[in-house]
Design a protein around this motif. Sequence first.
Motif: not given
Length: 441
Positions: A264-282
């Motif tokens: 969850l912490a990693q997902v929230d960090a990606v959301l804060a930096q990139h928004g809901p971008d699935p490619s950035a999370l992947a």
Amino acid sequence: MPRSTLTGSRIRERRTLKGLKQADLARSVGISPAYLNLIEHNRRRIGGKLLVDLARELDADLIALSQGAQAPLVEGLRAAAGEAGEARDPAEVDRVEDFADRFPGWAGLVTQQRDHIGALERRVEALNDRLAHDPYLSDALHDLLSSVTAVRSTAGILNAGDDIDPEWRVRFHRNIYEDSQRLADGAQSLVTYLDTIGSAQEGLSTPLDEVEAWLAAQSYALGDETSAETHTDTRHAPLKTLAAQTLAQDWQAKAARDAQAMPLAQVDAVLAQHGPDPSALARAANMPLDAAMRRLAALPPADHRPPVGLARCDGSGTLTFRKPLDGFALPRFGAACPLWPLYQALLRPTVPVRRVIEAQGQPARRFVAYAICQPVQALEFDAPQIVEATMMIVPLEHAGRTVPSAEASGDALGVGSTCRVCARAACAARREPSLVMVDHT
């Protein structure tokens, strides 16, 4: 105009309703009539003790006098004006706040009608799906028609002549009575069943319906610390059939693996930096793109996390999972819109698809759809290729930096939920005529 700058208009309206003269009100609060006239025409700002004195003399609420109608009412009027399209007499949007302040009852009626129209549109979509594909409804209508035919046949025999044996006549009358009772009971049951369509009490006719209702009850959030204690065993969930329990266990196992690979912490960090971008999370988690989409759609609700919808289909195009999103209808029965990026991804396996789409409705809303089609098993020689496509949907206003500004502001792909309730008459992908005759193209 900002709401606070219309305080003078509200003072003038309140004074007129109370039947006070401008000079009398000015004298009671210790100012000149000329100065009050400037205030009432919004040419002088007002606040502090003078505003308190005017509210007291007018028997008005201080906040209502200074701020006017509540924001939801004003926003509802603006939304209704935006949904009107190219009307013959366009709404005067610049006077929305003044209208809400002067006529709050009418303003409330307009917003209620807008909400009612939206609810009716959603109900039409649900009824269309149910009328076209629900096996229970088909059986119920068949029973009704059989009862009607039996009553008609018996009545025809009785009406044919008077040379019927009395004993048989009694039997025919009894048959008419029993068939009419069955007809009445069946009609009442059918009406009750149709009344539940689109409501929380709607019957669940398939294992997938059971699983989706179970997931919706917990906001589709599985696999995280917030849900681990209460939802670790699907055998204790309110799932009636073994098939539904099997589907739920499969979804929960995937959610647990996704949560472990993408904390969850990693997902929230990606959301804060990139928004809901699935490619950035992947990329950040070194996970497949469809797993990143599932993870974003299964996050526990929070203010900083955007709403996310999800749809999955197999190689035949049949929807195998639905997480609905407000403003984007996912049909419960039958085929969906062939223009969805979900189906475009089926044409190009392993190639990601991103598209700004506009879903038909009141109002028409824009979303960003991300889709990918991937094999669900290792490829083998001479083995059939089995694929599954996943599509994630995010409201455009929540997409943030995931979509270039030129793409977000450009033309969007118009889509619907299913052809029977889509009003885009000129659509080249239409399978059948629409029940809705209004053309919104």
